[in-house]
Scaffold this active site. Structure first.
Site, PDB file in Angstrom:
ATOM      1  N   HIS A  18      47.892  43.997   4.147  1.00 31.05           N
ATOM      2  CA  HIS A  18      46.817  43.131   4.641  1.00 31.05           C
ATOM      3  C   HIS A  18      46.490  43.412   6.112  1.00 31.05           C
ATOM      4  O   HIS A  18      45.338  43.265   6.528  1.00 31.05           O
ATOM      5  CB  HIS A  18      47.200  41.669   4.417  1.00 31.05           C
ATOM      6  CG  HIS A  18      47.248  41.308   2.961  1.00 31.05           C
ATOM      7  ND1 HIS A  18      48.000  40.280   2.455  1.00 31.05           N
ATOM      8  CD2 HIS A  18      46.621  41.868   1.875  1.00 31.05           C
ATOM      9  CE1 HIS A  18      47.827  40.208   1.137  1.00 31.05           C
ATOM     10  NE2 HIS A  18      47.009  41.168   0.766  1.00 31.05           N
ATOM     11  N   HIS A  41      41.854  44.661  -8.201  1.00 26.52           N
ATOM     12  CA  HIS A  41      42.946  43.804  -8.683  1.00 26.52           C
ATOM     13  C   HIS A  41      43.172  42.753  -7.599  1.00 26.52           C
ATOM     14  O   HIS A  41      44.055  42.876  -6.751  1.00 26.52           O
ATOM     15  CB  HIS A  41      44.236  44.612  -8.898  1.00 26.52           C
ATOM     16  CG  HIS A  41      44.136  45.662  -9.963  1.00 26.52           C
ATOM     17  ND1 HIS A  41      43.399  46.814  -9.819  1.00 26.52           N
ATOM     18  CD2 HIS A  41      44.712  45.739 -11.205  1.00 26.52           C
ATOM     19  CE1 HIS A  41      43.511  47.543 -10.920  1.00 26.52           C
ATOM     20  NE2 HIS A  41      44.293  46.922 -11.778  1.00 26.52           N
ATOM     21  N   SER A 102      44.048  39.611  -0.426  1.00 22.11           N
ATOM     22  CA  SER A 102      43.084  40.637   0.002  1.00 22.11           C
ATOM     23  C   SER A 102      41.618  40.182  -0.102  1.00 22.11           C
ATOM     24  O   SER A 102      40.837  40.440   0.830  1.00 22.11           O
ATOM     25  CB  SER A 102      43.308  41.947  -0.746  1.00 22.11           C
ATOM     26  OG  SER A 102      43.311  41.765  -2.145  1.00 22.11           O
ATOM     27  N   GLU A 120      39.286  40.285 -10.909  1.00 18.76           N
ATOM     28  CA  GLU A 120      40.627  39.848 -11.343  1.00 18.76           C
ATOM     29  C   GLU A 120      40.564  39.593 -12.849  1.00 18.76           C
ATOM     30  O   GLU A 120      39.749  38.787 -13.306  1.00 18.76           O
ATOM     31  CB  GLU A 120      41.029  38.584 -10.568  1.00 18.76           C
ATOM     32  CG  GLU A 120      42.223  37.842 -11.109  1.00 18.76           C
ATOM     33  CD  GLU A 120      43.500  38.670 -11.204  1.00 18.76           C
ATOM     34  OE1 GLU A 120      43.866  39.333 -10.226  1.00 18.76           O
ATOM     35  OE2 GLU A 120      44.125  38.668 -12.286  1.00 18.76           O
ATOM     36  N   ASP A 145      38.352  44.758 -16.538  1.00 12.97           N
ATOM     37  CA  ASP A 145      39.562  45.552 -16.381  1.00 12.97           C
ATOM     38  C   ASP A 145      39.390  46.354 -15.083  1.00 12.97           C
ATOM     39  O   ASP A 145      38.444  47.135 -14.950  1.00 12.97           O
ATOM     40  CB  ASP A 145      39.712  46.491 -17.589  1.00 12.97           C
ATOM     41  CG  ASP A 145      40.945  47.366 -17.467  1.00 12.97           C
ATOM     42  OD1 ASP A 145      41.586  47.353 -16.393  1.00 12.97           O
ATOM     43  OD2 ASP A 145      41.265  48.061 -18.433  1.00 12.97           O
ATOM     44  N   GLY A 146      40.284  46.138 -14.155  1.00 15.51           N
ATOM     45  CA  GLY A 146      40.143  46.746 -12.830  1.00 15.51           C
ATOM     46  C   GLY A 146      40.027  48.266 -12.873  1.00 15.51           C
ATOM     47  O   GLY A 146      39.360  48.865 -12.030  1.00 15.51           O
ATOM     48  N   ASP A 166      44.994  47.704  -6.079  1.00 14.37           N
ATOM     49  CA  ASP A 166      46.326  47.137  -5.841  1.00 14.37           C
ATOM     50  C   ASP A 166      46.893  46.598  -7.164  1.00 14.37           C
ATOM     51  O   ASP A 166      46.992  45.386  -7.356  1.00 14.37           O
ATOM     52  CB  ASP A 166      46.174  46.013  -4.794  1.00 14.37           C
ATOM     53  CG  ASP A 166      47.490  45.360  -4.433  1.00 14.37           C
ATOM     54  OD1 ASP A 166      48.550  45.959  -4.672  1.00 14.37           O
ATOM     55  OD2 ASP A 166      47.446  44.229  -3.903  1.00 14.37           O
TER      56      ASP A 166
END
Ligand SMILES: C[S@@+](CC[C@H](N)C(=O)[O-])C[C@H]1O[C@@H](n2cnc3c(N)ncnc32)[C@H](O)[C@@H]1O
Length: 287
Positions: A18, A41, A102, A120, A145-146, A166
């Site tokens: 971060h 994500h 994030s 997400e 779906d990321g 991530d």
């Protein structure tokens, strides 16, 4: 999808991830042109450090809990400042109760003209994320779906921006998917900045991941790794890494100057350390 970030929010790995994210966003904001952040994500965006999940692991006490209120050496205070500003905004009464993930960091550090797409997949987490970003301008929550999101969300119309990947690393093959996603993202948006996160748990898997990315033809890839004790031993996560594609100019030097002080503060046993180097520089390696 068993992974819940609420157990880990604010831990040592979040601190580095971060803090880097916040610095990159500040640098993207130096030029007037709008940029877009795509977070594949995203998690829930806002974490309660007094909540059940955070309390069960207490991981944040070895991360952000060591930093807020500490007397930091100037080089570290300067490096962490953009991230700490957002942490402070979330805790207006002082102390440390709420922690930004994030997407919330991106929402707070982007400017009026910039846009955030926060993705997400977990339905409940996506609802929490929606609530965390309610009232933030130009922030859109998606539930794709990321791994596929990169295909529908890149390139951004602004032609400037940051991709954050991530994943939870709870399934086999995630290192391979991460490498493939980096290549696909670069194919679609070659000038974009990428920030991808990975755990330092399985040294062989990390080596293969680095080799795959280095052989992919991508250039300007900065590798930043930190371990708070010796890795490769049983127990909780001991180290994590990030690959940054097209990082802002001189970010490598800023990280190299500040990271040893951060590691010293977050060390949690014998053998803590860090590494900052170019996995691939300006030129792709020769075959
Ligand atoms: C490591 S956490 C993200 C933390 C967040 N990026 C941050 O720094 O605050 C990974 C998230 O990915 C979500 N997830 C798992 N599989 C996914 C998928 N295929 N697509 C999108 N999200 C996924 C999980 O529900 C979890 O919230």
């Amino acid at each position: 999808m068993n992974y819940r970030h609420a157990f880990h929010a604010g831990n040592f790995a979040d601190v580095l991830k971060h803090a880097l994210l916040a610095r990159i966003l500040r640098r993207l904001g130096v030029k007037d042109g709008a940029f877009r952040v795509v977070d594949t994500h995203a998690g829930i965006g806002r974490y309660d450090l007094a909540g059940d999940e955070a309390g069960r692991t207490g991981e944040w006490t070895g991360g952000v809990g060591r930093i807020v209120g500490a007397d930091l050496p100037p080089v570290l205070a300067d490096f962490l400042a953009p991230w700490l500003e957002v942490v402070a905004e979330l805790n207006p009464e002082g102390g440390l109760r709420h922690y930004p993930g994030s997407p919330l960091i991106a929402a707070r550090l982007k400017r009026r003209q910039d846009t955030l797409f926060a993705n997400e997949l977990h339905p409940e987490d996506a609802e929490h994320l929606q609530a965390a970003l309610a009232g933030e301008r130009r922030c859109r929550v998606m539930s794709l779906d990321g791994w596929m999101a990169v295909r529908s969300l890149l390139p951004p119309p602004e032609r400037r921006g940051l991709l954050i990947v991530d994943p939870p690393f709870e399934q086999a093959g995630e290192f391979e998917r991460l490498a493939e996603t980096m290549v696909e993202a670069h194919r679609r948006f070659a000038t974009g900045v990428q920030m991808v996160w990975y755990p330092l748990k399985d040294a062989g898997a990390v080596r293969r991941f680095h080799a795959a990315v280095a052989a992919s033809g991508l250039t300007r890839i900065l590798r930043v790794e930190q371990w708070v004790r010796r890795t490769g031993t049983a127990g909780p996560l001991a180290g994590a890494g990030l690959l940054l594609v097209n990082p802002p100019w001189q970010l490598d030097e800023e990280i190299a100057a500040a990271l040893p002080a951060l590691t010293a503060l977050l060390a949690n046993g014998e053998g803590a350390g860090e590494r900052v180097d170019w996995l691939v520089g300006e030129e792709a390696p020769e075959d």
